[in-house]
Design an enzyme around this catalytic site. Sequence first.
Site, mmCIF file in Angstrom:
data_model
loop_
_atom_site.group_PDB
_atom_site.id
_atom_site.type_symbol
_atom_site.label_atom_id
_atom_site.label_comp_id
_atom_site.label_asym_id
_atom_site.label_seq_id
_atom_site.Cartn_x
_atom_site.Cartn_y
_atom_site.Cartn_z
ATOM 1 N N ARG A 38 10.923 0.549 16.902
ATOM 2 C CA ARG A 38 12.374 0.745 16.867
ATOM 3 C C ARG A 38 12.840 2.192 16.891
ATOM 4 N NH1 ARG A 38 13.502 -2.968 11.838
ATOM 5 N NH2 ARG A 38 11.358 -2.314 11.476
ATOM 6 N N TYR A 158 1.008 -12.847 2.852
ATOM 7 C CA TYR A 158 2.207 -13.381 3.518
ATOM 8 C C TYR A 158 2.214 -14.905 3.507
ATOM 9 C CZ TYR A 158 3.354 -8.702 5.178
ATOM 10 O OH TYR A 158 3.701 -7.384 5.236
HETATM 11 O O1 1CP Z 1 2.829 -0.164 18.013
HETATM 12 C C1 1CP Z 1 2.200 -0.866 17.188
HETATM 13 O O2 1CP Z 1 1.676 -0.381 16.168
HETATM 14 C C2 1CP Z 1 1.980 -2.349 17.488
HETATM 15 C C3 1CP Z 1 2.878 -3.231 16.867
HETATM 16 C C4 1CP Z 1 2.692 -3.832 15.487
HETATM 17 C C5 1CP Z 1 1.606 -3.856 14.601
HETATM 18 C C6 1CP Z 1 0.271 -3.165 14.715
HETATM 19 C C7 1CP Z 1 3.721 -4.598 14.914
HETATM 20 C C8 1CP Z 1 5.035 -4.802 15.533
HETATM 21 N N1 1CP Z 1 3.254 -5.117 13.741
HETATM 22 C C9 1CP Z 1 1.987 -4.672 13.507
HETATM 23 C C10 1CP Z 1 1.105 -4.996 12.388
HETATM 24 C C11 1CP Z 1 1.717 -5.495 11.129
HETATM 25 N N2 1CP Z 1 2.686 -6.439 10.953
HETATM 26 C C12 1CP Z 1 1.261 -5.092 9.840
HETATM 27 C C13 1CP Z 1 0.118 -4.153 9.607
HETATM 28 C C14 1CP Z 1 0.551 -2.736 9.705
HETATM 29 C C15 1CP Z 1 1.397 -2.250 8.544
HETATM 30 O O3 1CP Z 1 0.899 -2.243 7.404
HETATM 31 O O4 1CP Z 1 2.539 -1.873 8.810
HETATM 32 C C16 1CP Z 1 2.022 -5.784 8.889
HETATM 33 C C17 1CP Z 1 1.903 -5.679 7.385
HETATM 34 C C18 1CP Z 1 2.912 -6.639 9.598
HETATM 35 C C19 1CP Z 1 3.870 -7.613 9.020
HETATM 36 C C20 1CP Z 1 5.224 -7.370 9.557
HETATM 37 N N3 1CP Z 1 5.654 -7.817 10.769
HETATM 38 C C21 1CP Z 1 6.260 -6.577 9.006
HETATM 39 C C22 1CP Z 1 6.200 -5.862 7.663
HETATM 40 C C23 1CP Z 1 6.808 -6.710 6.599
HETATM 41 C C24 1CP Z 1 6.650 -6.111 5.217
HETATM 42 O O5 1CP Z 1 5.908 -6.695 4.410
HETATM 43 O O6 1CP Z 1 7.290 -5.075 4.942
HETATM 44 C C25 1CP Z 1 7.324 -6.563 9.920
HETATM 45 C C26 1CP Z 1 8.647 -5.862 9.771
HETATM 46 C C27 1CP Z 1 6.933 -7.368 11.026
HETATM 47 C C28 1CP Z 1 7.674 -7.600 12.288
HETATM 48 C C29 1CP Z 1 7.381 -6.539 13.270
HETATM 49 N N4 1CP Z 1 6.101 -6.303 13.773
HETATM 50 C C30 1CP Z 1 6.150 -5.305 14.702
HETATM 51 C C31 1CP Z 1 7.518 -4.856 14.797
HETATM 52 C C32 1CP Z 1 8.024 -3.784 15.731
HETATM 53 C C33 1CP Z 1 8.268 -5.627 13.885
HETATM 54 C C34 1CP Z 1 9.776 -5.527 13.654
HETATM 55 C C35 1CP Z 1 10.450 -6.662 14.348
HETATM 56 C C36 1CP Z 1 11.603 -6.265 15.220
HETATM 57 O O7 1CP Z 1 11.504 -5.426 16.152
HETATM 58 O O8 1CP Z 1 12.643 -6.873 14.989
#
Ligand code: 1CP
Length: 351
Positions: A38, A158
């Site tokens: 984002r 989760y």
């Molecule tokens: O560019 C990159 O790194 C690839 C994209 C990526 C990856 C590697 C996304 C996109 N998610 C992840 C892994 C991920 N997802 C992790 C491990 C990394 C970390 O610790 O941050 C975790 C814990 C998640 C779970 C998750 N999915 C969250 C976090 C929730 C929390 O507990 O705070 C979120 C916000 C998502 C949705 C998500 N995944 C990815 C994006 C860009 C988003 C946001 C959604 C959107 O654009 O509306």
Amino acid sequence: MATAAAAKAPASLPPFLAACARQPVPHTPIWIMRQAGRYLPEYRKVRAATTFAGLTRDPALACEVTLQPIRRFALDASIIFSDIMVPLEGMGVKLDYAPGPVIETPIQTRAQIEALRPLVPEQDVPFVMESIRLTRAGLPAHVPLIGFCGSPFTLFCYLVAGKPSKEFALPRQFLHAEPVLATMLLERLADAMIVYLRAQAGAGAQALMMFESWGGLLGPADYAAFALPAVKRIIAGLKDVGVPVIYFANNCMGNLPSIAQLDVDVVGVDWRTPLSYARGVLKGKAIQGNLDPATLFAPKETLLSRIDGVLADAGPAPGHIFNLGHGIWPETDPDAVARLVDYVHEKTSHG
Ligand code: 1CP
């Protein structure tokens, strides 16, 4: 015409893969966790026309957003755009993103654990492998593509809590109230992640990364009892895959002595874990990290001095991959990212 000897000589590895193997590099390679996301206006534009789930399931769009940061910055690695929760949908878990994952029916009983289908990646989540094939074809040769999954304990958090949380009290209660069921769930998740990561490597992923985002919630005894065996199970299942394995251990400084037992090539650490300390504990492994994502909001001079600090703490030995200590924040200015990437290259170039 190439001589026979030259034809046999291995082509030099891209800097990211050389660093994974703790070989000398022309510059310290850098990539950024959540580099597609984002903080990039071009990502927000693509994302505005669909849902997050839709983005992960459309290989052309997933490929496009994976390539966006590679076009903009001189990054040394690319990570496929997806989410750690995606394979769980393939196992029959109903979930949505708001924006973090929300599980329709959180998993808390033996019957629910037994109802999880074993994952068959090419059948259940074929779009992930298709995204990898498309993206690999679109990437420059010197930029390897990373495939990834969540670690069993992080996925467990989760699944049991049903939504994001800072403490994950419910999953941690479950570990202690129902250790047999908890282990059963962790093992099922590990088995699914083995086939999932193997399928990603088969489709062209050149390194495989496990995100232990919530392992830091566990003290050393519980980490060693629950999180570590499930990760070991995955690593054993990847033994013959032939690509480097990276384990990102968030907020896990106290668990590093356990993590040192893991047969992984690279351990990623957060900004609270000094790289010099990690190097000392994790002998024989490369390290990845660990600039605090908040420092990207500092004035230029401060940012550069914090980058110097990370490089100095990593030291001159081969086997450092520069990264943030955790995912980049959505409010970050892309110009600060350009400054970071270019400065790491400039500062570490050996001619
Ligand atoms: O560019 C990159 O790194 C690839 C994209 C990526 C990856 C590697 C996304 C996109 N998610 C992840 C892994 C991920 N997802 C992790 C491990 C990394 C970390 O610790 O941050 C975790 C814990 C998640 C779970 C998750 N999915 C969250 C976090 C929730 C929390 O507990 O705070 C979120 C916000 C998502 C949705 C998500 N995944 C990815 C994006 C860009 C988003 C946001 C959604 C959107 O654009 O509306």
